[in-house]
Structures are given as C-alpha cells and as structure tokens.
Design a protein around this motif. Structure first.
Motif, short mmCIF file in Angstrom:
data_model
loop_
_atom_site.label_atom_id
_atom_site.label_comp_id
_atom_site.label_asym_id
_atom_site.label_seq_id
_atom_site.Cartn_x
_atom_site.Cartn_y
_atom_site.Cartn_z
N LYS A 140 3.58 2.38 -3.31
CA LYS A 140 4.85 2.11 -2.63
C LYS A 140 4.94 2.91 -1.33
O LYS A 140 5.41 2.39 -0.31
CB LYS A 140 6.03 2.46 -3.55
CG LYS A 140 7.36 2.06 -2.95
CD LYS A 140 8.49 2.13 -3.96
CE LYS A 140 9.80 1.63 -3.35
NZ LYS A 140 10.91 1.65 -4.32
N LYS A 141 4.50 4.15 -1.36
CA LYS A 141 4.51 4.97 -0.14
C LYS A 141 3.58 4.39 0.92
O LYS A 141 3.90 4.37 2.11
CB LYS A 141 4.10 6.40 -0.48
CG LYS A 141 5.06 7.12 -1.41
CD LYS A 141 4.53 8.50 -1.78
CE LYS A 141 5.46 9.20 -2.76
NZ LYS A 141 4.93 10.52 -3.19
N ILE A 142 2.42 3.90 0.46
CA ILE A 142 1.46 3.30 1.39
C ILE A 142 2.04 2.04 2.01
O ILE A 142 1.90 1.81 3.23
CB ILE A 142 0.15 2.98 0.65
CG1 ILE A 142 -0.57 4.27 0.23
CG2 ILE A 142 -0.76 2.13 1.54
CD1 ILE A 142 -0.94 5.18 1.38
N LEU A 143 2.70 1.20 1.22
CA LEU A 143 3.28 -0.03 1.74
C LEU A 143 4.33 0.25 2.80
O LEU A 143 4.45 -0.48 3.79
CB LEU A 143 3.88 -0.84 0.59
CG LEU A 143 2.88 -1.49 -0.38
CD1 LEU A 143 3.61 -2.03 -1.61
CD2 LEU A 143 2.10 -2.59 0.31
N GLN A 144 5.09 1.32 2.63
CA GLN A 144 6.12 1.67 3.61
C GLN A 144 5.51 2.04 4.96
O GLN A 144 6.10 1.78 6.01
CB GLN A 144 6.97 2.83 3.07
CG GLN A 144 7.87 2.43 1.90
CD GLN A 144 8.59 3.62 1.28
OE1 GLN A 144 8.21 4.78 1.49
NE2 GLN A 144 9.65 3.35 0.53
N LYS A 145 4.32 2.63 4.93
CA LYS A 145 3.68 3.05 6.18
C LYS A 145 3.22 1.86 7.02
O LYS A 145 3.01 1.99 8.23
CB LYS A 145 2.48 3.96 5.87
CG LYS A 145 2.87 5.30 5.29
CD LYS A 145 1.68 6.23 5.16
CE LYS A 145 2.12 7.59 4.61
NZ LYS A 145 1.02 8.58 4.56
N SER A 146 3.07 0.70 6.39
CA SER A 146 2.58 -0.47 7.11
C SER A 146 3.70 -1.30 7.74
O SER A 146 3.42 -2.27 8.45
CB SER A 146 1.77 -1.37 6.16
OG SER A 146 2.62 -1.94 5.19
N ASP A 147 4.96 -0.94 7.50
CA ASP A 147 6.08 -1.78 7.92
C ASP A 147 6.10 -2.04 9.42
O ASP A 147 6.52 -3.11 9.86
CB ASP A 147 7.41 -1.14 7.50
CG ASP A 147 7.65 -1.25 6.00
OD1 ASP A 147 6.99 -2.08 5.36
OD2 ASP A 147 8.50 -0.50 5.47
N GLY A 148 5.66 -1.08 10.22
CA GLY A 148 5.68 -1.26 11.67
C GLY A 148 4.66 -2.26 12.18
O GLY A 148 4.77 -2.75 13.31
N TYR A 149 3.68 -2.56 11.38
CA TYR A 149 2.62 -3.49 11.78
C TYR A 149 2.66 -4.80 11.00
O TYR A 149 2.33 -5.86 11.52
CB TYR A 149 1.24 -2.85 11.57
CG TYR A 149 1.02 -1.62 12.39
CD1 TYR A 149 0.43 -1.68 13.65
CD2 TYR A 149 1.41 -0.36 11.93
CE1 TYR A 149 0.23 -0.56 14.42
CE2 TYR A 149 1.22 0.78 12.69
CZ TYR A 149 0.63 0.67 13.94
OH TYR A 149 0.43 1.80 14.69
N ALA A 198 -3.35 -7.14 2.03
CA ALA A 198 -3.34 -6.93 3.48
C ALA A 198 -2.36 -5.84 3.88
O ALA A 198 -2.71 -4.92 4.63
CB ALA A 198 -2.99 -8.25 4.18
N LYS A 199 -1.13 -5.92 3.40
CA LYS A 199 -0.11 -4.92 3.76
C LYS A 199 -0.51 -3.54 3.26
O LYS A 199 -0.36 -2.53 3.96
CB LYS A 199 1.24 -5.33 3.19
CG LYS A 199 2.40 -4.43 3.60
CD LYS A 199 3.72 -5.02 3.16
CE LYS A 199 4.89 -4.07 3.43
NZ LYS A 199 5.04 -3.79 4.87
N HIS A 200 -1.03 -3.49 2.05
CA HIS A 200 -1.48 -2.23 1.47
C HIS A 200 -2.60 -1.63 2.32
O HIS A 200 -2.62 -0.42 2.58
CB HIS A 200 -1.95 -2.47 0.04
CG HIS A 200 -2.47 -1.25 -0.64
ND1 HIS A 200 -3.77 -0.81 -0.50
CD2 HIS A 200 -1.88 -0.35 -1.46
CE1 HIS A 200 -3.95 0.28 -1.21
NE2 HIS A 200 -2.82 0.58 -1.80
N ASN A 201 -3.55 -2.44 2.76
CA ASN A 201 -4.69 -1.93 3.51
C ASN A 201 -4.28 -1.40 4.88
O ASN A 201 -4.83 -0.41 5.35
CB ASN A 201 -5.74 -3.04 3.68
CG ASN A 201 -6.42 -3.38 2.37
OD1 ASN A 201 -6.57 -2.53 1.49
ND2 ASN A 201 -6.82 -4.64 2.21
#
Length: 380
Positions: free
Chosen positions: A264-273, A282-285
């Motif tokens: 969940k923390k990793i998914l939040q980091k991708s929100d800007g992209y 894809a979002k997780h990566n």
C-alpha cells in the motif's frame, strides 16, 4: 482430490497448504524448455509469455494425474484475469476435463471467494483449516525472510553455488515441517546454515544493490527469467525483488481500513506518475522504482513479458522516473524467443554502467567530506 497449481517461486508453501487440507498434491515440474514448447504449441500466438508457460505446466501436471487446478485471478486490462478461461478451453479442446478453482482478492467478490474456500476445504474441519492457514502464512513470512538474506549474501560467496545449494536444502526442511515447533526449528536451522556460508569481505560503501521489478510471474519464477537473481549476484550485486509472496498475501487479505502493508505504501508513491490501477503490477512497479531510488539502490532491472499491456505502460513512465530520481533502469522483454546470451551481455553492460555511477557518487561524497573536514579543522 488430486490437486495441482502453477509453478511459481517457492512452491513448497502451496504444496503444504493443499496437503494440510487433505488433498493429494500433484507437483507441477519446474518449467523447462519442454514446458515452454508445450505451452507455445497450444496457446494463441499473441498471448503473453506467462500464459504460455503456465499452459505447458498444466499439461505436464495433467500427465501426472492432476484433476483440479488451483490458481489466482486478475483484474483490469491485464489478461491474467482471463487465464483460467483460455486454459480451460484449450484443455477441453485437447480432451482434458479438468476443474479450476480460481482465487481472487476476497474484497472483490467475497461470495465467490468463500465458495472457493468451501470447495477447497472439502470435509476438513474448520479448526484444521485455520491451523493450516496460520502455519502456511507463518511459513511464507519465514521463507521470504531467509530468501532476502540469500539474495543479499550470494553476491559475496567464496564458493560459487554454495548459497543456492543451501537455499534448496532450507526449502526441503520447510517442506517437512507440519507443526509450529518444527517450523521454528527449520527457520533457526536455516539461519545457522546461511550464517555458515563463507563470504568475501566487501566494504558497505562499495556494495551494489539492484532491484527487480515487473510482472509477478516473470519476477518470481527464475526458470523463465534467465535466473536473473543468480545472474546479478554472480556479477557482485545484491538483489531485492519487488514481489514477495508474504507481501502479496498480506495486501490481498487485509481489509483496506487496516491495510498498511508494504504494498500500500508503494502504491501511494506511484500516484504522481500513475494515479489509477490499470491491472497487473504496473502501478506497483512504478512506486517500487521510486522506493528503490529513495532507499539508495544503484539500479533497477525491469522484467516484462513481451506484449504485456500494464508493463508497456510502466515502461513508458521509466524515462521520467529516471530523470526525476536519477536511477538507471534496464528493461528486458521476455518470451519464448528470448536470446539469453544477448540479454546476459546487456545485464553485464548495465552493471558496468551502474558501478561507474556508484563510483562517481562515492568520490563526490568523499570530496564533500574532505571539504567539510578542511573547513572545520583548526589551522596550524
């Protein structure tokens, strides 16, 4: 029931759970070139690579007597959600009547999830089901903990291949554990075996760390990703995957209101992209690449099945991540026609690039340290 499943990663945990639920487990053989050829022969030409490999694995499991196949589902544009339907139709066309039990997140369709649980548990008493689930969940966490150590220290082993042999022995020990006490003993023995491996002494600031991201099947199953972890370790780099089974289970089993897992923390980091879920990982990566950069990793290897829609999207975002976070990323596309020698050469060249950048950063830090020291030291 004679039950089988797709071969992926540390299969001992799947085998253990099904055995404890009273089933006869038909172990699918580890994928080989024969498995791939079999899957390619019967799969649609433009199907993604995991579908083809798993297809071949199913044929081999059926030849060994499998009657039921337990697998996972998927959602979004990722075709993994349709694997079961495609596989079932191909098998039926070839004269194989095999039943499928497909598990998806319990929060997407709780009714279907519970129906599958009832089918799989059969006549097993509920207290034994709960015991099996807790034991296997504990086993997954312990195995992942040990595997992360293996992926780190194998880069420094004195005797080539020793760490891999130890890891195989550890998995066999866990396969024999059916109680909490036996599991704890296997874990402690595994720790001792890993600690006994002879390692080269390498300064912390000279260590190279590489993250591996991509579609979950090609990331976790080394038989179809050119043994990427071992390859990077043999070139002197520590490795960490974006996908571990314990993290996947935790994320998919906890309700959203109390889910503060790693994923969940990793998914939040991708929100800007990538602000929305587009299926697959894809979002997780994307978030994982950012996380690797923030944690000081030296580079990332991105593994993608040829034609995988979610990974094509994440690949298109990589140049922007590279620009914003200055972390080198090597994308490798995998299918049945992958040139292993060519890709190994690309990995070696990538490691040379990463080492050069690592050395530049080290020298820059040393210059800053020397400059600060000179400014604060008293003059003679």
């Amino acid at each position: 029931m004679k039950v089988s499943f797709p071969y992926m990663g540390t299969t001992v945990v799947y085998k253990k759970l099904l055995e404890m639920l009273g089933h006869e487990v038909i172990m699918p053989p580890k994928p080989t070139q024969h498995t791939i050829n079999l899957g390619v022969k019967y799969s649609p030409e433009f199907a993604c690579f995991p579908l083809k490999v798993i297809m071949g694995s199913y044929f081999e499991a059926i030849q060994r007597g499998a009657e039921v196949i337990v697998t996972s589902g998927g959602h979004g544009p990722c075709r993994a959600g349709f694997y079961e339907r495609v596989h079932r139709r191909i098998l039926e066309t070839e004269g194989h009547q095999v039943d499928f039990i497909v598990f998806d997140s319990m929060f997407r369709n709780r009714k279907t999830f519970m129906e599958n649980v009832k089918r799989l548990k059969g006549q097993t008493p509920m207290h034994r089901v709960i015991h099996a689930l807790w034991l296997v969940y504990d086993m997954i966490g312990k195995l992942d903990h040990l595997e992360k150590q293996v992926q780190r220290i194998r880069a420094y082993e004195v005797n080539r291949g020793e760490t891999t042999r130890v890891w195989e022995q550890i998995q066999k020990m866990f396969d024999q554990a059916y109680t909490k006490k036996a599991l704890s003993e296997a874990f402690n023995k595994g720790q001792e075996m890993i600690s006994a491996i002879h390692l080269k002494q390498v300064d912390k600031e000279d260590r190279i760390r590489i993250g591996i991201v991509g579609e979950i099947y090609v990331v976790m199953e080394d038989s179809i990703n050119m043994k990427m972890e071992q390859l990077l370790n043999s070139l002197g780099a520590e490795v960490e995957r974006s996908q571990y089974l314990s993290q996947w289970v935790t994320y998919n089993m906890l309700p959203k209101w109390m889910n503060w897992s790693h994923e969940k923390k990793i998914l939040q980091k991708s929100d800007g992209y990538l602000p929305i879920q587009i299926g697959g990982h894809a979002k997780h990566n994307v978030g994982q690449m950012i996380d690797y950069s923030q944690r000081g990793f030296d580079g990332v290897v991105h593994l993608m099945p040829f034609g995988c829609l979610p990974e094509l999207v994440s690949q298109s975002i990589i140049p922007k991540i590279n620009e914003d976070y200055e972390i080198p990323v090597l994308t490798i596309s995998l299918d049945e026609q992958t040139g292993i020698a060519n890709n190994q050469t690309r990995v070696e060249a990538f490691l040379d690039l990463v080492r050069g950048k690592h050395q530049e950063k080290k020298q820059s830090r040393n210059r800053v340290t020397e400059s600060v020291t000179q400014r604060v030291s008293p003059t003679g």
